[in-house]
Design an enzyme around this catalytic site. Sequence first.
Site, PDB file in Angstrom:
ATOM      1  N   ASP A 107      71.906 -27.201  16.563  1.00  0.00           N
ATOM      2  CA  ASP A 107      72.034 -26.600  15.228  1.00  0.00           C
ATOM      3  C   ASP A 107      72.544 -25.161  15.280  1.00  0.00           C
ATOM      4  O   ASP A 107      72.212 -24.347  14.425  1.00  0.00           O
ATOM      5  CB  ASP A 107      70.688 -26.634  14.460  1.00  0.00           C
TER       6      ASP A 107
ATOM      7  N   LYS B 192      77.834 -25.548  15.581  1.00  0.00           N
ATOM      8  CA  LYS B 192      78.976 -26.069  16.364  1.00  0.00           C
ATOM      9  C   LYS B 192      80.063 -26.641  15.464  1.00  0.00           C
ATOM     10  O   LYS B 192      81.241 -26.533  15.765  1.00  0.00           O
ATOM     11  CB  LYS B 192      78.514 -27.164  17.341  1.00  0.00           C
TER      12      LYS B 192
ATOM     13  N   GLY C  17      74.122 -33.437  13.828  1.00  0.00           N
ATOM     14  CA  GLY C  17      74.430 -33.152  12.425  1.00  0.00           C
ATOM     15  C   GLY C  17      75.396 -31.996  12.385  1.00  0.00           C
ATOM     16  O   GLY C  17      75.015 -30.866  12.631  1.00  0.00           O
ATOM     17  N   HIS C  18      76.650 -32.278  12.133  1.00  0.00           N
ATOM     18  CA  HIS C  18      77.659 -31.222  12.126  1.00  0.00           C
ATOM     19  C   HIS C  18      78.179 -31.023  10.703  1.00  0.00           C
ATOM     20  O   HIS C  18      78.707 -31.948  10.096  1.00  0.00           O
ATOM     21  CB  HIS C  18      78.808 -31.576  13.089  1.00  0.00           C
TER      22      HIS C  18
ATOM     23  N   GLN D  86      73.770 -31.486  20.093  1.00  0.00           N
ATOM     24  CA  GLN D  86      72.484 -30.889  20.484  1.00  0.00           C
ATOM     25  C   GLN D  86      72.737 -29.576  21.247  1.00  0.00           C
ATOM     26  O   GLN D  86      73.752 -28.946  21.013  1.00  0.00           O
ATOM     27  CB  GLN D  86      71.624 -31.863  21.300  1.00  0.00           C
TER      28      GLN D  86
ATOM     29  N   ASN E 175      70.614 -33.880   9.105  1.00  0.00           N
ATOM     30  CA  ASN E 175      70.403 -35.323   9.060  1.00  0.00           C
ATOM     31  C   ASN E 175      69.072 -35.716   8.476  1.00  0.00           C
ATOM     32  O   ASN E 175      68.969 -36.650   7.693  1.00  0.00           O
ATOM     33  CB  ASN E 175      70.401 -35.861  10.498  1.00  0.00           C
TER      34      ASN E 175
HETATM   35  P1  IMP Z   1      66.476 -37.688  19.693  1.00  0.00           P
HETATM   36  O1  IMP Z   1      67.766 -37.101  20.171  1.00  0.00           O
HETATM   37  O2  IMP Z   1      66.580 -38.286  18.321  1.00  0.00           O
HETATM   38  O3  IMP Z   1      65.856 -38.593  20.702  1.00  0.00           O
HETATM   39  O4  IMP Z   1      65.443 -36.459  19.523  1.00  0.00           O
HETATM   40  C1  IMP Z   1      64.952 -35.734  20.653  1.00  0.00           C
HETATM   41  C2  IMP Z   1      64.817 -34.257  20.344  1.00  0.00           C
HETATM   42  O5  IMP Z   1      66.120 -33.705  20.148  1.00  0.00           O
HETATM   43  C3  IMP Z   1      64.043 -33.934  19.070  1.00  0.00           C
HETATM   44  O6  IMP Z   1      63.357 -32.713  19.261  1.00  0.00           O
HETATM   45  C4  IMP Z   1      65.126 -33.754  18.029  1.00  0.00           C
HETATM   46  O7  IMP Z   1      64.701 -32.925  16.960  1.00  0.00           O
HETATM   47  C5  IMP Z   1      66.174 -33.076  18.874  1.00  0.00           C
HETATM   48  N1  IMP Z   1      67.538 -33.260  18.352  1.00  0.00           N
HETATM   49  C6  IMP Z   1      68.314 -34.355  18.433  1.00  0.00           C
HETATM   50  N2  IMP Z   1      69.499 -34.150  17.847  1.00  0.00           N
HETATM   51  C7  IMP Z   1      69.494 -32.877  17.410  1.00  0.00           C
HETATM   52  C8  IMP Z   1      70.450 -32.052  16.738  1.00  0.00           C
HETATM   53  O8  IMP Z   1      71.571 -32.434  16.437  1.00  0.00           O
HETATM   54  N3  IMP Z   1      70.045 -30.790  16.469  1.00  0.00           N
HETATM   55  C9  IMP Z   1      68.828 -30.315  16.822  1.00  0.00           C
HETATM   56  N4  IMP Z   1      67.913 -31.038  17.437  1.00  0.00           N
HETATM   57  C10 IMP Z   1      68.233 -32.310  17.733  1.00  0.00           C
END
Ligand code: IMP
Length: 432
Positions: free
Chosen positions: A13, A16, A40-41, A225, A301
Amino acid sequence: MANVVVVGAQWGDEGKGKIVDWLSLEADVVVRFQGGHNAGHTLVIGNQTYKLALLPSGIVRPGKLSVIGNGVVLDPHHLVDEIAKLAGQGIEVSPANLKIAENVTLILSLHRELDAHREQASTDAVKIGTTKRGIGPAYEDKVGRRAIRLMDLAELDTLDEKIARLLAHHEPLRRGLGLEPVTAQTIRDELTCVAPKVLPFMDTTWDLLETARRDGKRILFEGAQGALLDVDHGTYPFVTSSNTVAANAATGSGLGPKAIGYVLGIAKAYTTRVGGGPFPTELTDKTGELIGDRGHEFGTNTGRRRRCGWFDAVLVRQAVKTSGIDGIALTKLDILDGFEEIKVCVNYKLDGAFIDHLPASQAAQARIEPVYETIEGWEGTTAGARSWADLPAQAIKYVRRIEELIEAPVALLSTSPERLDTILVHNPFQDR
Ligand code: IMP
């Protein structure tokens, strides 16, 4: 002319989407190489806002090729929905501007169910706080060598044995967790109904990318991420299930490491995190709330409120090293406008001793205390600045101090969600 990899240098977040969109104007190809629709972009172009989760950010720009690489986990039903949503905003996605790796791993409904079930069944202390999109379980099946991949949808005569192999693992697991049984026919139907919609995008993308590279096309690799969510280098187990560091741009797209040129890390001028896990500089007071409100810190998201805190130079310095970051794009400096003083974490204290990095152990990560340096704030605004001359002197001082602490230069400064509100110091596509 270097290819460019964009990676998050914190917990995701970092903004990007805007930077990738800005850079995509100079790129020929934009590639996603890890993660899935957990990302989430947000792209703001004129008066239109596009929210992308799975598609590469280049998709909104005419004439750019977007590629979903083999390192991604792809929910085919989500893909169809995201394409339809964009069509509603006037963006056409077709096999002419989107290619998907034939060997990409698919996310199925049983992955989403498992992800959600585990989250619901966890106590707060151990909850990862996943996006419940099935990302982790899909990657588990990939490394467990039982995943269904995109190309399998084109070979329906062998699909049943692949589903049987998958269910040989999932049936006893579901039984043990008290989940309803799932039939092979359900999985087959779920896949065969979507196959005609996604197969037209399938391609041998490693080959296509290598040809593009040799032809001198500019490739932009779009990370999702952030470095601290990397499955190896992040705050394990509170991480996502893929490697988010820059080196994975090569593996996740099927190119050699030399295809990666400039590594641009994105960092916010403060820190945020969604989900569980350690966060040394977290502010649970009014200041944290103020940063969150001003920065609109809610998940693109999931809508979850993000945890907020001061800039942690230790974490970003570590990300600079684990991703080989050449320069940083610093975002959302304007959120700190008007603060009398701003703190920056320069070191940690662990059991009474100073340390200059994030310890790998989960227990130690939970025990560390941030050591702060206090920097005087600035009057006036940095919002919308397009040159250094537009910035208050004290804001420049803050940026310079961050550069020193993280051991990397600021290549770009983003001063609002608008594409043009950007101060360029070094164009990542130009040779260093
Ligand atoms: P998962 O990727 O859904 O398995 O989530 C694992 C961890 O990564 C959690 O703490 C989510 O909140 C975090 N996470 C996954 N995608 C994002 C993102 O795009 N931005 C911020 N955190 C993310």
